[in-house]
Design a protein around this motif. Structure first.
Motif, PDB file in Angstrom:
ATOM      1  N   ARG A 244       0.797  -3.652 -19.347  1.00  0.00           N
ATOM      2  CA  ARG A 244       2.084  -3.433 -18.687  1.00  0.00           C
ATOM      3  C   ARG A 244       1.885  -2.928 -17.259  1.00  0.00           C
TER       4      ARG A 244
ATOM      5  N   GLU B 272       9.587  -2.114 -15.624  1.00  0.00           N
ATOM      6  CA  GLU B 272       8.364  -2.354 -16.379  1.00  0.00           C
ATOM      7  C   GLU B 272       8.245  -3.852 -16.610  1.00  0.00           C
TER       8      GLU B 272
ATOM      9  N   HIS C 253       5.515  -7.005 -18.306  1.00  0.00           N
ATOM     10  CA  HIS C 253       4.340  -7.278 -19.125  1.00  0.00           C
ATOM     11  C   HIS C 253       3.473  -8.325 -18.419  1.00  0.00           C
TER      12      HIS C 253
END
Length: 124
Positions: free
Chosen positions: A49, A63, A65
């Motif tokens: 992440r 955030e 990935h």
């Protein structure tokens, strides 16, 4: 060689007067060394992440990935470039939107550096 990120909590210390903890952030996973760019702090995690936090209070801004294990981060022109395993991924700093990614075929040995429209990388 298998590298493992050991930092589990990011601490922000006050700089004025007597040092103290301004805020802390735990990801539940190992963290890359932090990168400060403008008013944001960026960290990558060993579980793939990329996380953006406000520098003044530690609240999460975004955030994303990316996959792989984060190692080195660099910032330029409103962008954050991060190495995740053998991939180099460029994020828009304000939103976390992925702008581009490239497989390098090898891991970086230091942070990517940008100058005059070029990026310089040291690979294993």
């Amino acid at each position: 060689m298998n590298c493992r990120l050991l930092t589990l909590t990011l601490l922000a210390l006050t700089a004025a007067g007597s040092p103290g903890i301004a805020w802390s952030f735990s990801s539940g996973s190992g963290l890359s060394p932090p990168l400060v760019h403008q008013t944001l702090v960026f960290v990558g995690t060993e579980d793939g992440r990329m996380i953006s936090l406000y520098a003044y209070n530690g609240e999460k801004r975004w955030e994303a990935h990316a996959g792989g294990t984060a190692s080195f981060l660099s910032a330029f022109n409103g962008r954050v470039v991060a190495a995740f395993s053998e991939n180099l991924i460029c994020f828009e700093a304000s939103s976390g939107r992925v702008l581009w990614g490239v497989n390098l075929g090898s891991r970086l040995v230091g942070p990517p550096l940008a100058k005059n429209g070029s990026m310089f990388l040291a690979l294993r």
